[in-house]
Design a protein around this motif. Structure first.
Motif, PDB file in Angstrom:
ATOM      1  N   SER A 348       0.827  -1.212   0.000  1.00 10.00           N
ATOM      2  CA  SER A 348       0.000   0.000   0.000  1.00 10.00           C
ATOM      3  C   SER A 348       0.855   1.254   0.000  1.00 10.00           C
ATOM      4  CB  SER A 348      -0.938   0.003   1.213  1.00 10.00           C
ATOM      5  OG  SER A 348      -0.192  -0.026   2.425  1.00 10.00           O
ATOM      6  N   ARG A 349       2.000   1.219   0.683  1.00 13.58           N
ATOM      7  CA  ARG A 349       2.874   2.394   0.713  1.00 13.58           C
ATOM      8  C   ARG A 349       3.528   2.611  -0.658  1.00 13.58           C
ATOM      9  NH1 ARG A 349       6.647   3.014   5.845  1.00 13.58           N
ATOM     10  NH2 ARG A 349       4.543   3.135   6.728  1.00 13.58           N
ATOM     11  N   MET A 350       3.855   1.534  -1.336  1.00 12.74           N
ATOM     12  CA  MET A 350       4.395   1.644  -2.693  1.00 12.74           C
ATOM     13  C   MET A 350       3.380   2.308  -3.621  1.00 12.74           C
ATOM     14  SD  MET A 350       5.402  -1.565  -5.166  1.00 12.74           S
ATOM     15  CE  MET A 350       5.722  -1.384  -6.911  1.00 12.74           C
ATOM     16  N   VAL A 351       2.135   1.851  -3.562  1.00 17.71           N
ATOM     17  CA  VAL A 351       1.096   2.417  -4.424  1.00 17.71           C
ATOM     18  C   VAL A 351       0.845   3.879  -4.052  1.00 17.71           C
ATOM     19  CG1 VAL A 351      -1.290   2.183  -5.232  1.00 17.71           C
ATOM     20  CG2 VAL A 351       0.082   0.139  -4.787  1.00 17.71           C
ATOM     21  N   ASP A 352       0.868   4.181  -2.751  1.00 22.30           N
ATOM     22  CA  ASP A 352       0.737   5.578  -2.312  1.00 22.30           C
ATOM     23  C   ASP A 352       1.788   6.457  -2.984  1.00 22.30           C
ATOM     24  OD1 ASP A 352      -1.320   4.946  -0.548  1.00 22.30           O
ATOM     25  OD2 ASP A 352      -0.028   4.915   1.223  1.00 22.30           O
ATOM     26  N   GLY A 353       3.032   5.962  -3.015  1.00 22.87           N
ATOM     27  CA  GLY A 353       4.132   6.739  -3.571  1.00 22.87           C
ATOM     28  C   GLY A 353       3.945   7.034  -5.052  1.00 22.87           C
ATOM     29  N   TYR A 354       3.505   6.029  -5.809  1.00 26.11           N
ATOM     30  CA  TYR A 354       3.283   6.258  -7.238  1.00 26.11           C
ATOM     31  C   TYR A 354       2.061   7.149  -7.460  1.00 26.11           C
ATOM     32  CZ  TYR A 354       6.903   3.064  -8.805  1.00 26.11           C
ATOM     33  OH  TYR A 354       8.123   2.476  -9.066  1.00 26.11           O
ATOM     34  N   GLU A 355       1.028   6.962  -6.661  1.00 24.02           N
ATOM     35  CA  GLU A 355      -0.145   7.839  -6.784  1.00 24.02           C
ATOM     36  C   GLU A 355       0.245   9.296  -6.563  1.00 24.02           C
ATOM     37  OE1 GLU A 355      -4.585   6.318  -5.801  1.00 24.02           O
ATOM     38  OE2 GLU A 355      -3.232   6.443  -4.085  1.00 24.02           O
ATOM     39  N   ARG A 356       1.038   9.532  -5.548  1.00 20.81           N
ATOM     40  CA  ARG A 356       1.462  10.901  -5.250  1.00 20.81           C
ATOM     41  C   ARG A 356       2.291  11.473  -6.392  1.00 20.81           C
ATOM     42  NH1 ARG A 356       6.453  12.386  -2.319  1.00 20.81           N
ATOM     43  NH2 ARG A 356       6.431  14.635  -2.141  1.00 20.81           N
ATOM     44  N   ALA A 357       3.267  10.680  -6.871  1.00 22.43           N
ATOM     45  CA  ALA A 357       4.128  11.155  -7.954  1.00 22.43           C
ATOM     46  C   ALA A 357       3.296  11.474  -9.201  1.00 22.43           C
ATOM     47  CB  ALA A 357       5.191  10.112  -8.272  1.00 22.43           C
ATOM     48  N   LEU A 358       2.407  10.583  -9.560  1.00 22.21           N
ATOM     49  CA  LEU A 358       1.598  10.792 -10.759  1.00 22.21           C
ATOM     50  C   LEU A 358       0.655  11.982 -10.595  1.00 22.21           C
ATOM     51  CD1 LEU A 358       0.878   7.040 -11.500  1.00 22.21           C
ATOM     52  CD2 LEU A 358       2.083   8.598 -13.051  1.00 22.21           C
ATOM     53  N   ALA A 359       0.041  12.117  -9.410  1.00 18.86           N
ATOM     54  CA  ALA A 359      -0.868  13.233  -9.181  1.00 18.86           C
ATOM     55  C   ALA A 359      -0.131  14.567  -9.295  1.00 18.86           C
ATOM     56  CB  ALA A 359      -1.530  13.103  -7.810  1.00 18.86           C
ATOM     57  N   GLU A 360       1.090  14.626  -8.763  1.00 18.15           N
ATOM     58  CA  GLU A 360       1.851  15.871  -8.828  1.00 18.15           C
ATOM     59  C   GLU A 360       2.329  16.156 -10.253  1.00 18.15           C
ATOM     60  OE1 GLU A 360       4.834  16.051  -5.797  1.00 18.15           O
ATOM     61  OE2 GLU A 360       3.369  15.817  -4.167  1.00 18.15           O
TER      62      GLU A 360
END
Length: 366
Positions: A348-360
């Motif tokens: 879940s933390r890995m997916v959080d990281g990619y979600e954040r990067a992509l959103a930004e």
């Protein structure tokens, strides 16, 4: 979000396994995450995992490949491409001239130095952000190409599904029966591609030395590759009891980890090794070469795993003998390893990281 995950990897280990986790995690959160591959072997394995995959031709970056990727991006409606090799970045750069999408570079250069000539700088200039799996690989990238420090960077370690990767006693017994391994045998396991840089020859020499010191064990090697015949011959010549399983599916790999008393990972260079994280999630004690980003995953204080110098047969043999000699050490290491994954590296933390990067990236802030 609508994201294409592009990889030219040949097989499952490494990028294939990481992309599968990312695709599943993004999909489960309501995003479109579509894998784009170039190798049939990986395509088939990803489809077995229930993931949506489009295979495009070849491993080059000519007009045929560019047009195929452009068609895939258009069918997905992709807003971004996550690419993890220089070839993938080049192909993405050309394709996004025809289909507007942001490029996120999941930097994955490990066994060779980055290419830094002018055209590579041109290709990478179109990258909106870089994702680094470990601090080691981020520092290594900037050391070889200082200009990469100007690209917005995200540190996103691989994560592991501890519901899926967990100890399975029944599967462990079935695995031992399948390969003719006695219930009382001490099993030492390695899971990696059978290539020179993975250090299997070091492990064979070290385990043979430990065996001659009085430790009765069986070496189980999970993986395929060009060195399989050579490694089988080396193990046979020195009389080390060994089992070569070939490349296993996820369920069988979890059974293998569950059947192991100890995992050794002698790889001479790593970014953030999935095999080590999977073993830890399955509560396997791990001894690994202190190479690349392995220590960031395994931990360095000796409570969640043991690190030894790379390519050091004596150190590996001594560490194996020591953990088997100390009552309760294996169990304690395995339990602590699983807790470390649960607390620091859940998927879940890995997916959080990619979600954040992509959103930004989409927001234009990075």
């Amino acid at each position: 979000m609508r994201v294409a995950l592009l990889t030219s990897a040949n097989g499952w280990r490494g990028s294939g396994a990481s992309y599968a986790k990312l695709a599943r995690g993004l999909r489960d959160r309501g995003h479109v995450a579509h894998l784009v591959t170039a190798a049939s072997k990986l395509t088939d394995r990803l489809r077995e995992e229930g993931l949506e995959v489009t295979q495009i031709p070849g491993r080059n970056t000519g007009p045929r490949e560019v047009w195929a990727l452009r068609r895939a991006l258009r069918s997905i409606g992709a807003q971004a491409i996550v690419a993890d090799t220089p070839r993938d970045v080049r192909l993405s750069r050309y394709a996004t001239l025809l289909h507007r999408a942001r490029i996120v570079y999941r930097y994955n250069l490990n066994y060779r130095q980055p290419r830094t000539h002018l055209m590579d700088r041109v290709y990478v200039s179109g990258v909106s952000a870089c994702v680094y799996q470990s601090r080691y690989i981020q520092n290594d990238a900037v050391k070889h190409a200082a200009w990469m420090s100007r690209i917005p960077a995200y540190h996103v370690p691989n994560g592991y599904d501890t519901a899926r990767y967990a100890p399975r006693p029944d599967a462990a017994r079935a695995f031992r029966e399948r390969y003719g391994i006695a219930p009382s045998a001490r099993v030492v396991l390695s899971a990696a591609k059978l290539t020179r840089n993975k250090g299997h020859d070091i492990a064979i020499a070290a385990l043979n030395r430990a065996r001659h010191g009085g430790l009765d064990l069986v070496y189980v090697v999970c993986g395929d590759g060009q060195l399989e015949g050579e490694l089988v011959s080396i193990a046979r010549r020195c009389g080390l009891p060994s089992v070569f399983t070939g490349l296993l599916g996820t369920r069988d790999m979890i059974a293998a980890y569950s059947a192991a008393d100890l995992v050794v990972h002698p790889s001479l260079q790593e970014i953030f090794p999935n095999a080590v994280g999977e073993a830890m999630a399955c509560a396997c004690p791990v001894i690994a070469a202190d190479a690349g980003g392995t220590g960031e995953l395994l931990g360095r204080d000796g409570t969640t795993g043991v690190l030894v110098p790379p390519a050091d047969v004596d150190a590996l043999a001594g560490a194996v003998a020591a953990v088997f000699a100390e009552s309760g050490r294996l169990r304690a290491l395995g339990a602590a390893a699983r807790r470390r994954i649960e607390e620091q590296f859940p998927v879940s933390r890995m997916v959080d990281g990619y979600e954040r990067a992509l959103a930004e990236v989409f927001a234009g802030g990075s």
